[in-house]
Design an enzyme around this catalytic site. Sequence first.
Site, PDB file in Angstrom:
ATOM      1  N   ARG A 215     -57.963  52.670   1.492  1.00  0.00           N
ATOM      2  CA  ARG A 215     -57.286  51.962   0.404  1.00  0.00           C
ATOM      3  C   ARG A 215     -58.245  51.093  -0.394  1.00  0.00           C
ATOM      4  O   ARG A 215     -58.022  50.846  -1.580  1.00  0.00           O
ATOM      5  CB  ARG A 215     -56.146  51.105   0.963  1.00  0.00           C
ATOM      6  CG  ARG A 215     -54.990  51.975   1.370  1.00  0.00           C
ATOM      7  CD  ARG A 215     -53.815  51.158   1.819  1.00  0.00           C
ATOM      8  NE  ARG A 215     -52.613  51.985   1.730  1.00  0.00           N
ATOM      9  CZ  ARG A 215     -51.449  51.677   2.283  1.00  0.00           C
ATOM     10  NH1 ARG A 215     -51.320  50.551   2.948  1.00  0.00           N
ATOM     11  NH2 ARG A 215     -50.421  52.471   2.153  1.00  0.00           N
TER      12      ARG A 215
ATOM     13  N   LYS B  42     -37.267  60.938   9.520  1.00  0.00           N
ATOM     14  CA  LYS B  42     -35.916  60.584   9.091  1.00  0.00           C
ATOM     15  C   LYS B  42     -35.464  61.249   7.808  1.00  0.00           C
ATOM     16  O   LYS B  42     -36.175  61.250   6.815  1.00  0.00           O
ATOM     17  CB  LYS B  42     -35.842  59.071   8.891  1.00  0.00           C
ATOM     18  CG  LYS B  42     -35.683  58.308  10.169  1.00  0.00           C
ATOM     19  CD  LYS B  42     -35.292  56.887   9.843  1.00  0.00           C
ATOM     20  CE  LYS B  42     -34.816  56.135  11.069  1.00  0.00           C
ATOM     21  NZ  LYS B  42     -34.480  54.758  10.746  1.00  0.00           N
TER      22      LYS B  42
ATOM     23  N   GLY C 212     -47.247  58.165   4.134  1.00  0.00           N
ATOM     24  CA  GLY C 212     -48.338  57.562   4.905  1.00  0.00           C
ATOM     25  C   GLY C 212     -48.759  58.395   6.100  1.00  0.00           C
ATOM     26  O   GLY C 212     -49.954  58.617   6.320  1.00  0.00           O
TER      27      GLY C 212
ATOM     28  N   GLY D 184     -44.551  55.050   0.635  1.00  0.00           N
ATOM     29  CA  GLY D 184     -43.176  54.929   0.158  1.00  0.00           C
ATOM     30  C   GLY D 184     -43.058  54.866  -1.356  1.00  0.00           C
ATOM     31  O   GLY D 184     -42.074  55.340  -1.930  1.00  0.00           O
TER      32      GLY D 184
HETATM   33  P1  ADP Z   1     -44.393  60.042   6.156  1.00  0.00           P
HETATM   34  O1  ADP Z   1     -44.962  58.710   6.550  1.00  0.00           O
HETATM   35  O2  ADP Z   1     -45.452  61.051   5.845  1.00  0.00           O
HETATM   36  O3  ADP Z   1     -43.346  59.935   5.066  1.00  0.00           O
HETATM   37  P2  ADP Z   1     -42.448  59.960   8.291  1.00  0.00           P
HETATM   38  O4  ADP Z   1     -42.707  58.492   8.400  1.00  0.00           O
HETATM   39  O5  ADP Z   1     -41.142  60.406   7.771  1.00  0.00           O
HETATM   40  O6  ADP Z   1     -43.639  60.655   7.451  1.00  0.00           O
HETATM   41  O7  ADP Z   1     -42.559  60.621   9.743  1.00  0.00           O
HETATM   42  C1  ADP Z   1     -43.717  60.687  10.484  1.00  0.00           C
HETATM   43  C2  ADP Z   1     -43.459  60.629  11.952  1.00  0.00           C
HETATM   44  O8  ADP Z   1     -42.513  61.596  12.376  1.00  0.00           O
HETATM   45  C3  ADP Z   1     -44.728  60.922  12.722  1.00  0.00           C
HETATM   46  O9  ADP Z   1     -45.126  59.762  13.381  1.00  0.00           O
HETATM   47  C4  ADP Z   1     -44.346  62.048  13.661  1.00  0.00           C
HETATM   48  O10 ADP Z   1     -44.864  61.899  14.946  1.00  0.00           O
HETATM   49  C5  ADP Z   1     -42.844  61.974  13.692  1.00  0.00           C
HETATM   50  N1  ADP Z   1     -42.253  63.275  14.046  1.00  0.00           N
HETATM   51  C6  ADP Z   1     -42.398  64.438  13.393  1.00  0.00           C
HETATM   52  N2  ADP Z   1     -41.744  65.438  14.020  1.00  0.00           N
HETATM   53  C7  ADP Z   1     -41.158  64.886  15.106  1.00  0.00           C
HETATM   54  C8  ADP Z   1     -40.327  65.410  16.153  1.00  0.00           C
HETATM   55  N3  ADP Z   1     -39.995  66.694  16.193  1.00  0.00           N
HETATM   56  N4  ADP Z   1     -39.897  64.548  17.104  1.00  0.00           N
HETATM   57  C9  ADP Z   1     -40.242  63.234  17.054  1.00  0.00           C
HETATM   58  N5  ADP Z   1     -41.013  62.690  16.086  1.00  0.00           N
HETATM   59  C10 ADP Z   1     -41.478  63.503  15.130  1.00  0.00           C
HETATM   60 MG    MG Z   2     -44.158  57.111   7.733  1.00  0.00          MG
END
Ligand code: ADP
Ligand code: MG
Length: 399
Positions: free
Chosen positions: A40, A202, A356, A379
Amino acid sequence: MNKRSLSDLPPADLRGRRALVRVDYNVPLDASGAVADANRVEATVPTLRRLLDAGASPVLLSHLGRPKGVPDPRYTLAPVAPVLSRLLGAPVRFVGPADSEEAREASRSLEPGEVLLLENTRFLPGETTNDPALAATLAELGDLFVSDAFGSTHRAHASVVGVASALHPAVAGDLVETELRALAGLVDVPERPFIVAFGGAKIGDKIALMKTFLDRADSVLVGGAMANTFLKAGGSRTGSSLVEDEAVDVAARFLEDSADRIRLPTDVVVGAVDPESKVEPRAVSASDIPDGLAALDIGPETAEAYAWQISKSRTFFWNGPMGLFERDGFGAGTLAVAQAAADATRSGAFTVIGGGDSAAAIRKAGLADAVSHVSTGGGAALEYLAHGTLPGLEALDDS
Ligand code: ADP
Ligand code: MG
């Protein structure tokens, strides 16, 4: 972009002036308190170089972590100053906080070419409530305002939004410009096939984002824990997998409205929820997750099918890891998608990674430089794609 940017201002207008720059130095610190990942900080170098080359003096504001409006030594920005100094090859003075006499005096006595970094903005009462009095105090520290904290532009805070109303010109820095250009490429007439992959933890946080892309993309590939909620909505048994029960109805509606565009895993890699358990990861049919086990990655058949679609895309957007890639044995699906994104890019596709954890995953795969754009926005990038605007952009001068 309909907002004024730093690159629009003639360098002569910058010479000898103090540029108050909101940056996003919300960096991870290691156990010794040193900066563990300088991505960053590096991302702000183009804006800061532009200012220094024009003879301006940058005065930098950032938050770090979530202190509660009072000084908290665990969240000091002091460790960032030497890292920035090394990257810029220029001295960086650190004082703070921004409402102190020390900060006002340091900003008044800045010479052209000097950089001043101020202490964590979240030590200031009024930052997160966007207090106009604080915004006015911040505005006194510069002669113009530059927004370069793309990762914070979704926050209506005093150092992001309030100050942009109190100090003009208020313009977008190079990082914000680069981010917006890349994200706009996904929203304005993307070249087809346009493929999107969603994963991560989520659905709840990402309903508006999914809707945006279900309306626009040719195909939406779903993986990660998010896929479990869709599988459950489709009537599958999901064992001990992470399922978002309150989102099952939304997932069912998406499946009903966009059945031709949503693709779900046909196989998954299951394991034990408890990381200490000795259960070996193994692939099973997605409709048949055993009781007591959890789907922790997409399976090899799904990974191959998704990778094939991605490699044929002309535009690709990815948010959310395909599995629990941080744990050994559950990273193959995420790696396959990262590799396919790199392959598509090499064939001329425009590829963007947002979020992230997704950015961390593509860096872990060593492929961050092999795709068109990895957003530093987390986000903020997702909110911009979902809603088409951000509070910290709205506040800037119109072009
Ligand atoms: P981003 O930050 O890229 O938007 P998220 O915060 O939505 O992504 O989700 C990332 C997290 O989801 C990771 O830490 C990953 O380990 C978890 N994750 C992905 N698939 C699974 C799964 N099948 N079961 C539990 N956790 C998961
Ligand atoms: Mg995340």
